[in-house]
Design a protein around this motif. Structure first.
Motif, PDB file in Angstrom:
ATOM      1  N   ASP A 281       3.337   7.828  -1.020  1.00  0.00           N
ATOM      2  CA  ASP A 281       3.150   7.698  -2.395  1.00  0.00           C
ATOM      3  C   ASP A 281       3.114   6.030  -2.610  1.00  0.00           C
ATOM      4  OD1 ASP A 281       3.517  10.269  -2.960  1.00  0.00           O
ATOM      5  OD2 ASP A 281       6.059   9.838  -3.268  1.00  0.00           O
ATOM      6  N   GLY A 282       2.820   5.296  -1.558  1.00  0.00           N
ATOM      7  CA  GLY A 282       2.662   3.886  -1.816  1.00  0.00           C
ATOM      8  C   GLY A 282       3.663   3.066  -1.977  1.00  0.00           C
ATOM      9  N   ARG A 283       4.934   3.550  -1.877  1.00  0.00           N
ATOM     10  CA  ARG A 283       6.223   2.903  -2.028  1.00  0.00           C
ATOM     11  C   ARG A 283       7.083   2.425  -0.885  1.00  0.00           C
ATOM     12  NH1 ARG A 283       9.811   7.599  -5.135  1.00  0.00           N
ATOM     13  NH2 ARG A 283      11.204   5.722  -5.012  1.00  0.00           N
ATOM     14  N   TYR A 284       6.050   1.262  -0.369  1.00  0.00           N
ATOM     15  CA  TYR A 284       6.360   0.680   0.973  1.00  0.00           C
ATOM     16  C   TYR A 284       7.621  -0.008   1.184  1.00  0.00           C
ATOM     17  CZ  TYR A 284       1.479   1.659   1.128  1.00  0.00           C
ATOM     18  OH  TYR A 284       0.204   2.170   1.288  1.00  0.00           O
ATOM     19  N   THR A 285       8.350  -0.633   0.158  1.00  0.00           N
ATOM     20  CA  THR A 285       9.617  -1.259   0.337  1.00  0.00           C
ATOM     21  C   THR A 285      10.574  -0.155   0.337  1.00  0.00           C
ATOM     22  OG1 THR A 285       8.678  -3.250  -1.285  1.00  0.00           O
ATOM     23  CG2 THR A 285      10.960  -2.806  -1.030  1.00  0.00           C
ATOM     24  N   ASP A 286      10.717   0.713  -0.422  1.00  0.00           N
ATOM     25  CA  ASP A 286      11.752   1.884  -0.193  1.00  0.00           C
ATOM     26  C   ASP A 286      11.554   2.554   1.148  1.00  0.00           C
ATOM     27  OD1 ASP A 286      12.320   1.383  -2.832  1.00  0.00           O
ATOM     28  OD2 ASP A 286      11.171   2.865  -3.726  1.00  0.00           O
ATOM     29  N   ILE A 312       7.623   0.157   9.896  1.00  0.00           N
ATOM     30  CA  ILE A 312       8.003  -1.015   8.953  1.00  0.00           C
ATOM     31  C   ILE A 312       6.926  -1.832   8.805  1.00  0.00           C
ATOM     32  CG2 ILE A 312       9.738  -2.810   8.482  1.00  0.00           C
ATOM     33  CD1 ILE A 312      11.933  -0.944   9.525  1.00  0.00           C
ATOM     34  N   CYS A 313       6.443  -2.167  10.135  1.00  0.00           N
ATOM     35  CA  CYS A 313       5.310  -3.136  10.114  1.00  0.00           C
ATOM     36  C   CYS A 313       4.086  -2.608   9.369  1.00  0.00           C
ATOM     37  CB  CYS A 313       4.953  -3.046  11.844  1.00  0.00           C
ATOM     38  SG  CYS A 313       3.056  -3.284  12.295  1.00  0.00           S
ATOM     39  N   HIS A 314       3.854  -1.477   9.399  1.00  0.00           N
ATOM     40  CA  HIS A 314       2.815  -0.701   8.609  1.00  0.00           C
ATOM     41  C   HIS A 314       3.107  -0.891   7.340  1.00  0.00           C
ATOM     42  CE1 HIS A 314      -0.342   2.192   7.605  1.00  0.00           C
ATOM     43  NE2 HIS A 314       0.487   2.724   6.870  1.00  0.00           N
ATOM     44  N   CYS A 315       4.415  -0.611   6.788  1.00  0.00           N
ATOM     45  CA  CYS A 315       4.562  -1.109   5.449  1.00  0.00           C
ATOM     46  C   CYS A 315       4.415  -2.231   4.871  1.00  0.00           C
ATOM     47  CB  CYS A 315       5.870  -0.461   5.272  1.00  0.00           C
ATOM     48  SG  CYS A 315       6.309   1.409   5.267  1.00  0.00           S
ATOM     49  N   PHE A 316       4.919  -3.240   5.678  1.00  0.00           N
ATOM     50  CA  PHE A 316       4.626  -4.856   5.295  1.00  0.00           C
ATOM     51  C   PHE A 316       3.165  -4.989   5.154  1.00  0.00           C
ATOM     52  CE2 PHE A 316       9.055  -5.838   6.841  1.00  0.00           C
ATOM     53  CZ  PHE A 316       9.473  -6.051   5.643  1.00  0.00           C
ATOM     54  N   SER A 317       2.248  -4.490   6.101  1.00  0.00           N
ATOM     55  CA  SER A 317       0.975  -4.503   5.965  1.00  0.00           C
ATOM     56  C   SER A 317       0.282  -4.212   4.979  1.00  0.00           C
ATOM     57  CB  SER A 317       0.361  -3.943   7.405  1.00  0.00           C
ATOM     58  OG  SER A 317      -0.996  -4.450   7.774  1.00  0.00           O
ATOM     59  N   LYS A 318       0.472  -2.891   4.627  1.00  0.00           N
ATOM     60  CA  LYS A 318      -0.065  -2.291   3.338  1.00  0.00           C
ATOM     61  C   LYS A 318       0.549  -2.942   2.120  1.00  0.00           C
ATOM     62  CE  LYS A 318      -2.597   0.763   5.474  1.00  0.00           C
ATOM     63  NZ  LYS A 318      -4.031   0.636   5.277  1.00  0.00           N
ATOM     64  N   ASP A 319       1.563  -3.477   2.104  1.00  0.00           N
ATOM     65  CA  ASP A 319       2.235  -3.974   0.818  1.00  0.00           C
ATOM     66  C   ASP A 319       1.771  -5.384   1.145  1.00  0.00           C
ATOM     67  OD1 ASP A 319       3.592  -3.504  -1.426  1.00  0.00           O
ATOM     68  OD2 ASP A 319       5.382  -4.126  -0.367  1.00  0.00           O
ATOM     69  N   GLU A 320       0.831  -5.749   1.724  1.00  0.00           N
ATOM     70  CA  GLU A 320       0.400  -7.172   1.660  1.00  0.00           C
ATOM     71  C   GLU A 320       1.654  -8.285   1.749  1.00  0.00           C
ATOM     72  OE1 GLU A 320      -2.532  -7.726  -1.314  1.00  0.00           O
ATOM     73  OE2 GLU A 320      -3.833  -6.644  -0.578  1.00  0.00           O
ATOM     74  N   LYS A 321       2.306  -8.050   2.752  1.00  0.00           N
ATOM     75  CA  LYS A 321       3.317  -9.132   2.915  1.00  0.00           C
ATOM     76  C   LYS A 321       3.160  -9.519   4.488  1.00  0.00           C
ATOM     77  CE  LYS A 321       6.907  -7.236   0.031  1.00  0.00           C
ATOM     78  NZ  LYS A 321       8.304  -6.252  -0.190  1.00  0.00           N
ATOM     79  N   PRO A 322       2.060 -10.312   4.797  1.00  0.00           N
ATOM     80  CA  PRO A 322       1.501 -10.589   5.886  1.00  0.00           C
ATOM     81  C   PRO A 322       2.558 -11.124   7.127  1.00  0.00           C
ATOM     82  CG  PRO A 322       0.571 -12.147   4.605  1.00  0.00           C
ATOM     83  CD  PRO A 322       1.450 -11.023   3.775  1.00  0.00           C
ATOM     84  N   VAL A 323       3.370 -12.174   6.543  1.00  0.00           N
ATOM     85  CA  VAL A 323       4.465 -13.061   7.227  1.00  0.00           C
ATOM     86  C   VAL A 323       5.257 -11.797   7.896  1.00  0.00           C
ATOM     87  CG1 VAL A 323       6.102 -14.853   7.483  1.00  0.00           C
ATOM     88  CG2 VAL A 323       3.944 -15.107   6.161  1.00  0.00           C
TER      89      VAL A 323
END
Length: 505
Positions: A281-286, A312-323
């Motif tokens: 669903d694209g809800r990467y933080t949840d 979690i690594c995948h979620c951060f990447s997709k959510d554009e949280k690169p650091v």
């Protein structure tokens, strides 16, 4: 005469003495059968020869029901059971045949074979010895002697296997058990012993294979299902673990260890399924939060920590949280240097951070392990284009914004820089020329990055304002012109004459 390729011919290839079935003459007087039983026996024999096993079995069931003391009916039914791969059902029939006719060597020889396959070596040897004492045919005698030698060999190997296991020499124990189980293929206890050796040797999947066989060979084998479930759980296969522990509870719903394990696996499985649904669903933080809960629910098995961090690594990447993505992906790659998913996700994060050399390195490493992955190939090509592009003009750097900046951020940065670098701010001729070039670049950056189509081209490694990047060449860069063409351009309004006058409250 037995027809080549018939069912009885195939059975005879495996157990030559079974051909006695076809040549076995009907002994009506001795067996005391009535006409109906005779009819069932004859029809069953024809159906068996034709390969119609289920129909043949029905006829022999009827014959046994019609005359419970007819040893031929039991023998023929046993033969059908064997042809259907139902050795457990065949064994009681063969025992009944021997009870009814002690000198029926074919039945005793066949029972000895089955007992040998089950690993019941003493009972098998007893049958083979009795065959040799019962005036057997030449073929039966040869077969019984051969099987006795084989049984003796199995006894010796079995003793060696147990000695090796007791001495913790699991490699040697496995070697002995391999040889035994080529003959005693239906011995559940030996398969469980070999499974234990495989576990000690760090080969859980081989252990699972043996335990699955043992679960089928031994009735109500809750222990095997429990062990299979726990092994799958330790391997990170939570869905298979849940399936196997449910099989244990089907046999015994009050099984304490299976029930306790079931609750743990079910809870973990539910968390993982929920997390994956959130990712879809694209809800990467949840989703990341759910995978944090997975690690807390099962902190003792490294596989779940690695898989959770990978997601979690995948979620951060997709959510554009690169650091954050780079940090977590790197943790995964320290534990699994060849993890293709983590390499791809970290490469995407590197692209956002404009670390093109690092992105290329990750994509190339991933490609070594999966040459046919289109996503890796496209990512590598994009990283290479962006690296080349970065060595020329980078509109993001010109405006001083990140690659994932929103349009409002781009406009804000543009306005600030346009005000700072407007050539009218400079009196010195050299400084004015420098400012003119800087202002043109700022305007070009705003033009490209505020237009979704042009920005996408630039993000894919193509400069939409660079004639060299455009197919067909020519055209020139509309922004590569003199400052005079920009006279009257107002970055703070949609039109009208440019007046270098700003009022701030």
């Amino acid at each position: 005469m037995v027809a080549p390729g018939s069912v009885t011919s195939r059975l005879g290839t495996v157990f030559p003495f079974l051909l006695v079935l076809v040549d076995l003459q009907y002994e009506g007087a001795e067996c005391g059968v009535n006409a109906d039983v005779e009819k069932h026996l004859e029809l069953g024999k024809k159906l068996l020869a034709a390969g119609q096993l289920a129909d043949a079995l029905s006829q022999f069931h009827a014959a046994v029901d019609g005359d419970p003391d007819n040893y031929i009916a039991y023998y023929r039914r046993a033969t059908v059971f064997l042809a259907m791969g139902k050795s457990k059902a065949a064994l009681p029939d063969l025992t009944k045949v021997i009870e009814l006719k002690m000198d029926f060597t074919a039945a005793r020889l066949q029972r000895g074979h089955l007992l040998l396959k089950q690993g019941k070596l003493d009972e098998a040897e007893d049958d083979f010895k009795k065959v040799l004492k019962s005036n057997p045919s030449e073929n039966e005698e040869k077969e019984a002697q051969s099987q006795l030698l084989k049984s003796d060999e199995m006894q010796r190997l079995r003793s060696q296997a147990f000695d090796a296991f007791q001495s913790a020499d699991y490699t040697a124990a496995i070697a002995f058990l391999d040889k035994i189980l080529e003959v005693c293929v239906w011995d559940a206890e030996l398969r469980e012993l070999r499974a234990e050796c495989f576990i000690k040797e760090g080969e859980p999947r081989k252990a699972i294979s043996d335990l699955k066989a043992a679960a089928k060979l031994k009735n109500d084998n809750t222990e095997a299902f429990y062990r299979i479930s726990t092994l799958y759980y330790q391997l990170g296969d939570h869905e298979l673990s849940l399936s196997e522990v449910r099989e244990c509870l089907k046999l015994d719903q009050d099984h304490k260890r299976c029930f306790a394990h079931y609750k743990q696996v079910k809870k973990l499985n539910k968390l993982i399924e929920s997390a994956e649904e959130l990712i879809r669903d694209g809800r990467y933080t949840d989703a990341s939060s759910k995978y944090e809960s997975v690690m807390k629910t099962e902190p003792n098995i490294a596989e779940y920590t690695i898989r959770s961090k990978e997601r979690i690594c995948h979620c951060f990447s997709k959510d554009e949280k690169p650091v954050e993505a780079i940090r977590v992906c790197s943790e995964v790659l320290q534990m699994e240097p060849d993890n293709v998913n983590a390499l791809k996700d970290r490469a995407e994060a590197y692209l956002i951070e404009e670390m093109y050399d690092e992105a290329i390195q990750d994509y190339e490493a991933a490609q070594e392990h999966n040459e046919n992955d289109q996503q890796i190939r496209e990512g590598l090509e994009k990283a290479q284009r962006l690296l080349k592009q970065s060595q020329k003009r980078d509109y993001y750097k010109i405006l001083g914004v990140k690659r994932n900046a929103k349009k409002q951020e781009i406009i804000k940065a543009y306005r600030k820089l346009a005000l700072q670098w407007h050539p009218d701010n400079f009196q010195n001729e050299e400084e004015k020329k420098k400012a003119e070039k800087k202002f043109i670049d700022i305007a070009a950056a705003k033009e490209v990055l505020s237009d979704p189509e042009m920005r996408k081209k630039f993000d894919d490694g193509e400069d939409p304002l660079d004639a060299e990047s455009q197919q067909g060449g020519g055209g020139g860069n509309p922004f590569h012109r003199s400052w005079n063409s920009w006279q009257g351009f107002n970055p703070f309004s949609s039109g009208g004459p440019f007046r270098f006058k700003f009022h701030f409250n």
